[in-house]
Design a protein around this motif. Sequence first.
Motif, PDB file in Angstrom:
ATOM      1  N   SER A   1       0.821  -1.218   0.000  1.00 11.19           N
ATOM      2  CA  SER A   1       0.000   0.000   0.000  1.00 11.19           C
ATOM      3  C   SER A   1       0.852   1.263   0.000  1.00 11.19           C
ATOM      4  CB  SER A   1      -0.916   0.013   1.223  1.00 11.19           C
ATOM      5  OG  SER A   1      -0.145   0.131   2.402  1.00 11.19           O
ATOM      6  N   TRP A   2       0.208   2.337  -0.394  1.00  8.11           N
ATOM      7  CA  TRP A   2       0.714   3.691  -0.229  1.00  8.11           C
ATOM      8  C   TRP A   2      -0.258   4.357   0.738  1.00  8.11           C
ATOM      9  CZ3 TRP A   2       3.535   6.839  -4.327  1.00  8.11           C
ATOM     10  CH2 TRP A   2       4.376   6.022  -5.085  1.00  8.11           C
ATOM     11  N   THR A   3       0.243   4.827   1.853  1.00  4.68           N
ATOM     12  CA  THR A   3      -0.604   5.487   2.836  1.00  4.68           C
ATOM     13  C   THR A   3      -0.243   6.963   2.854  1.00  4.68           C
ATOM     14  OG1 THR A   3      -0.661   3.473   4.154  1.00  4.68           O
ATOM     15  CG2 THR A   3      -1.337   5.512   5.246  1.00  4.68           C
ATOM     16  N   TYR A   4      -1.254   7.789   2.660  1.00  7.62           N
ATOM     17  CA  TYR A   4      -1.072   9.242   2.672  1.00  7.62           C
ATOM     18  C   TYR A   4      -1.765   9.787   3.917  1.00  7.62           C
ATOM     19  CZ  TYR A   4      -1.804  14.153   1.654  1.00  7.62           C
ATOM     20  OH  TYR A   4      -1.835  15.520   1.751  1.00  7.62           O
TER      21      TYR A   4
ATOM     22  N   LYS B   1      -5.469   8.371   3.951  1.00  7.09           N
ATOM     23  CA  LYS B   1      -6.007   7.636   2.807  1.00  7.09           C
ATOM     24  C   LYS B   1      -5.029   6.525   2.475  1.00  7.09           C
ATOM     25  CE  LYS B   1      -8.768  11.131   0.562  1.00  7.09           C
ATOM     26  NZ  LYS B   1      -9.105  11.762  -0.707  1.00  7.09           N
TER      27      LYS B   1
ATOM     28  N   TYR C   1      -3.974   3.634  -0.377  1.00 10.67           N
ATOM     29  CA  TYR C   1      -4.088   3.248  -1.782  1.00 10.67           C
ATOM     30  C   TYR C   1      -3.414   1.889  -1.957  1.00 10.67           C
ATOM     31  CZ  TYR C   1      -4.967   8.250  -2.199  1.00 10.67           C
ATOM     32  OH  TYR C   1      -5.475   9.511  -2.044  1.00 10.67           O
ATOM     33  N   HIS C   2      -4.040   0.989  -2.717  1.00 11.05           N
ATOM     34  CA  HIS C   2      -3.441  -0.317  -2.991  1.00 11.05           C
ATOM     35  C   HIS C   2      -2.232  -0.108  -3.898  1.00 11.05           C
ATOM     36  CE1 HIS C   2      -6.726  -2.465  -1.135  1.00 11.05           C
ATOM     37  NE2 HIS C   2      -7.577  -1.704  -1.819  1.00 11.05           N
TER      38      HIS C   2
ATOM     39  N   VAL D   1      -1.259   1.841  -7.888  1.00 14.54           N
ATOM     40  CA  VAL D   1      -0.527   3.111  -7.961  1.00 14.54           C
ATOM     41  C   VAL D   1       0.460   3.029  -9.123  1.00 14.54           C
ATOM     42  CG1 VAL D   1       1.093   4.637  -6.783  1.00 14.54           C
ATOM     43  CG2 VAL D   1      -0.770   3.580  -5.505  1.00 14.54           C
TER      44      VAL D   1
ATOM     45  N   TYR E   1      -4.063   6.595 -10.007  1.00 19.35           N
ATOM     46  CA  TYR E   1      -4.707   5.573  -9.182  1.00 19.35           C
ATOM     47  C   TYR E   1      -6.019   5.227  -9.868  1.00 19.35           C
ATOM     48  CZ  TYR E   1      -6.211   2.989  -5.077  1.00 19.35           C
ATOM     49  OH  TYR E   1      -6.608   1.998  -4.218  1.00 19.35           O
TER      50      TYR E   1
ATOM     51  N   ARG F   1      -8.048   8.033 -11.715  1.00 21.09           N
ATOM     52  CA  ARG F   1      -7.841   9.331 -11.060  1.00 21.09           C
ATOM     53  C   ARG F   1      -6.361   9.690 -11.019  1.00 21.09           C
ATOM     54  NH1 ARG F   1     -10.219   8.165  -5.385  1.00 21.09           N
ATOM     55  NH2 ARG F   1      -8.149   8.959  -5.007  1.00 21.09           N
TER      56      ARG F   1
ATOM     57  N   VAL G   1      -3.957  11.452  -8.342  1.00 21.31           N
ATOM     58  CA  VAL G   1      -3.869  11.875  -6.946  1.00 21.31           C
ATOM     59  C   VAL G   1      -2.688  12.833  -6.844  1.00 21.31           C
ATOM     60  CG1 VAL G   1      -3.499  11.104  -4.571  1.00 21.31           C
ATOM     61  CG2 VAL G   1      -4.823   9.684  -6.157  1.00 21.31           C
TER      62      VAL G   1
END
Length: 183
Positions: free
Chosen positions: A100-103, A114, A116-117, A121, A157, A160, A162
Amino acid sequence: MSAMEGRLYTVERTPRGVRVTIPAQREWLAIAWIGACAVIWGVIEIVTARQLLAGRDPEEGAAAFLVMWLALWSTGGIILFSTLAWHLVGREVITITDRSWTYRAEAFGLGRTKVYHAIAVKNLRALPYDPPPLFTQRSWPLPPVLGGGQGPLAFDYGSRIVRFGPSLDTSQAMRLVRALEDA
């Protein structure tokens, strides 16, 4: 690996993955102005709430008006105090792992996250960022803790785009992308 470009950002490898921290740009003139507005805002909020709670208003319908006005005024106060907190101690933290990417955008430990898988990405890049003059990190921002979605850093993503990193300019964002490719 640890790379740092002044106070602009840090990139560090942790046991959980790579963590990028981008502090909010500290604009002391904006902080002074927002702080003064916050004091005035708070005084008006307290005076209005006291008048409403005391029930001394003789006019019919005035209490209903004060309740609506106070609700709107309080919403504005939340935005104002969030903006002040963002300017003082705000930061964006991006944690990248295999999954994941965690923001996270936060100030004083409060904020929004948020996730994101990682498989979805794609195409991390720096895009030209020429924000409108009134609603940006560099002037009078709506801080990322309240929404965001602006800045020169971007990735795809799904369908979209981001965006994040509003306190960076495009060249700083390009250097950060290179640092992440090396991490």
